[in-house]
Design an enzyme around this catalytic site. Sequence first.
Site, PDB file in Angstrom:
ATOM      1  N   ARG A  95       5.080  -4.755  15.490  1.00  0.00           N
ATOM      2  CA  ARG A  95       3.850  -5.167  14.907  1.00  0.00           C
ATOM      3  C   ARG A  95       4.252  -5.199  13.187  1.00  0.00           C
ATOM      4  NH1 ARG A  95       0.129  -2.586  11.584  1.00  0.00           N
ATOM      5  NH2 ARG A  95      -2.170  -3.041  11.422  1.00  0.00           N
ATOM      6  N   ASP A 134       3.567  -5.323   9.918  1.00  0.00           N
ATOM      7  CA  ASP A 134       2.162  -4.747   9.066  1.00  0.00           C
ATOM      8  C   ASP A 134       1.844  -5.397   7.782  1.00  0.00           C
ATOM      9  OD1 ASP A 134       0.095  -2.759   8.550  1.00  0.00           O
ATOM     10  OD2 ASP A 134       1.278  -2.250   6.991  1.00  0.00           O
ATOM     11  N   ARG A 145     -12.282   5.876   8.751  1.00  0.00           N
ATOM     12  CA  ARG A 145     -11.671   5.399   9.931  1.00  0.00           C
ATOM     13  C   ARG A 145     -11.437   6.554  11.002  1.00  0.00           C
ATOM     14  NH1 ARG A 145      -6.984   1.628   7.351  1.00  0.00           N
ATOM     15  NH2 ARG A 145      -6.904   3.572   6.287  1.00  0.00           N
ATOM     16  N   HIS A 151       5.805  -1.810   2.389  1.00  0.00           N
ATOM     17  CA  HIS A 151       6.019  -0.749   1.522  1.00  0.00           C
ATOM     18  C   HIS A 151       6.612   0.275   2.171  1.00  0.00           C
ATOM     19  CE1 HIS A 151       1.859  -0.978   3.171  1.00  0.00           C
ATOM     20  NE2 HIS A 151       2.167   0.430   3.679  1.00  0.00           N
ATOM     21  N   GLN A 160       2.026   4.777  -1.730  1.00  0.00           N
ATOM     22  CA  GLN A 160       2.468   3.584  -0.677  1.00  0.00           C
ATOM     23  C   GLN A 160       3.112   2.686  -1.785  1.00  0.00           C
ATOM     24  OE1 GLN A 160      -0.978   3.086   1.684  1.00  0.00           O
ATOM     25  NE2 GLN A 160       0.156   3.387   3.579  1.00  0.00           N
ATOM     26  N   GLU A 220       0.096  -9.128  11.789  1.00  0.00           N
ATOM     27  CA  GLU A 220      -1.088  -8.457  11.371  1.00  0.00           C
ATOM     28  C   GLU A 220      -1.610  -8.830  10.219  1.00  0.00           C
ATOM     29  OE1 GLU A 220      -3.481  -5.031   9.625  1.00  0.00           O
ATOM     30  OE2 GLU A 220      -1.510  -6.037   9.042  1.00  0.00           O
TER      31      GLU A 220
END
Length: 629
Positions: free
Chosen positions: A280, A282, A505, A183, A250, A324
């Site tokens: 990475r 995602d 988080r 995204h 997103q 991931e």
Amino acid sequence: MTALTTLEADRGAALAAAEAAGRLDDAFLGRFDAQFPRLHSLFTELYGARPDGQEQLAETVAVASTAWNLRPLELKARDALREADPAWFQSERMLGGVCYVDRFAGNLAGIRDQIPYFRELGLTYLHLMPLFDAPEGENDGGYAVSSYRRVDPSLGTMEQLTELAADLRTAGISLVLDFIFNHTSDEHEWARKAVAGDPDFEDFYLIFPDRDMPDAYELTTREIFPDDHPGSFVQLEDGRWIWSTFYHYQWDLNYANPAVFRAMAGEMLFLANQGVEVLRMDAVAFIWKRLGTACESLPEAHLLLQAFNAVLAMAAPGMVFKSEAIVHPDEVIAYISPDECELSYNPLQMALTWEALATRDGRLLQDALERRHALPAGTAWVNYVRSHDDVGWTFADEDAAALGIDAFAHRQFLNRFYTGRHDGSFARGVAFQENPATGDARVAGTTASLAGVEAGDAAGEDRVVLAHALALSTGGIPLLYLGDEVAQLNDYSYADDPLRRGDSRWVHRGNRPRDRYAQRTDLSTPAGRIHRRLTKLVAARQQSPELAGNALIGFRTPHPSVVGYQRPGEDTRVLVLANVGDAEVQVDPLTLSGFESAAFDLVHDTEVDLEEGLALPPHGFVWLRVRAR
């Protein structure tokens, strides 16, 4: 426009497009010849019915050729080194670190100033969390990207990032960045043009005029962030609906359009040419949509990653992908291969390390290491104790059931335990995305806070070290969340920040704890003791060739609290025994009788006589160099 035809016809069209874009040198042509049949086959599966299939394939090759022509000579030399040593990331000397640029060092210049510390720690791999231009305010910690070619101005510039990558290479450290390719943010140029009806971009996203198609898709998709919006779609100001798996800002890219693939390949190769060595990838599970499915881990997601891999092999062969995928363990494994993602996070080992510490029972982790650790040749795990993200209980229900554990109830227990809601819990975590309707939740918190250091539990420091001892010794690349090596605690100030208080988080994404780093040589402090013990483990690992690679052989003892495995070398092997329980365990000589009696403790530099058995203290472990009889 022309649909894909034969391999030779489409090869000719691709070479013509590449030649029109610039010179074609022998090095690129050699890799083109090696990779084009694979890329053509993948494009045929993905886009064979598209009228613009040949055109977009040809333009993708032209993008790759142009990127190769622009690739700095130093990076081409690096490519040659990586191709000569494709197992570079499997070395026992590998050690990863991860941090947010602003939280850890203020900006890119600050990260550059930290290179001496990174070398002191032994890092060979540095993952900088999302640092691209993103919307002001809510941006999912940078995972809503407004441009893949601009750095967030508060952090620095792309030129500074390129210079930092070069400085890191000189220091023996590979730069790792996120490639958020499921995204973009709603402020990305492509997104603005798509909403405005630009014919070149209106098919870059999945936009529908009414609820008919969204309702049909949502019969089988799941809500990822229910606190943010229901379902998989959000409504635009003009009344239309756009696919938005994660936060409302997103917007998912439409990879059924090959122009999206071509455009994202260009962004990927641009980053490769800045000196990024690992991307990475995602949210890999979500990148393909098909009506009537969960739109997760579909076969086309793997084909897309393989196609990106082929493009990379043409124009930046020294770069590797890291997957991931926080999904069922069987699905995690499916993304890992030399032709797809050479590296992958190991969410199962992470989750089961915490599960074992809570239950004082290592059997689920033991089973996972024996049954789910093996990987294809040429690939490796990235093993971590915690990340920027939450701890989710990703173990397979069937694995739990084999041990008589009700998976649903067990996840409920683990959530209660790690948020301090269970009597006797040592943890001080915070619930993330708790859903009262389903009982689902995940857990946020730093390693020290989850392990009991914050609560003042006497075994807290031992648990921190034990968890890292597992990540450092099971194979692949161990990854430290920077700050954990000095026992960083939760930062509850996020609750006072209007932009962050809705995302727990941030409790474990605190600023660099300068006071704790200042204490890292002071053994009277938790920071000093943990730092000393972890750096000693890193040094022991880096001097132990048996800990390279990924091969692991389970080693069972009669004690459910002991996790055991062997890491085989040429003539010797390392036996790891870890006691996740609260009581000392005696491993009797008979259990160890398959080894010669003379062993060597790698952590404490001492000789050990296995004929006397072994005493493992609570939360204790050994790395023993042994020989089989």
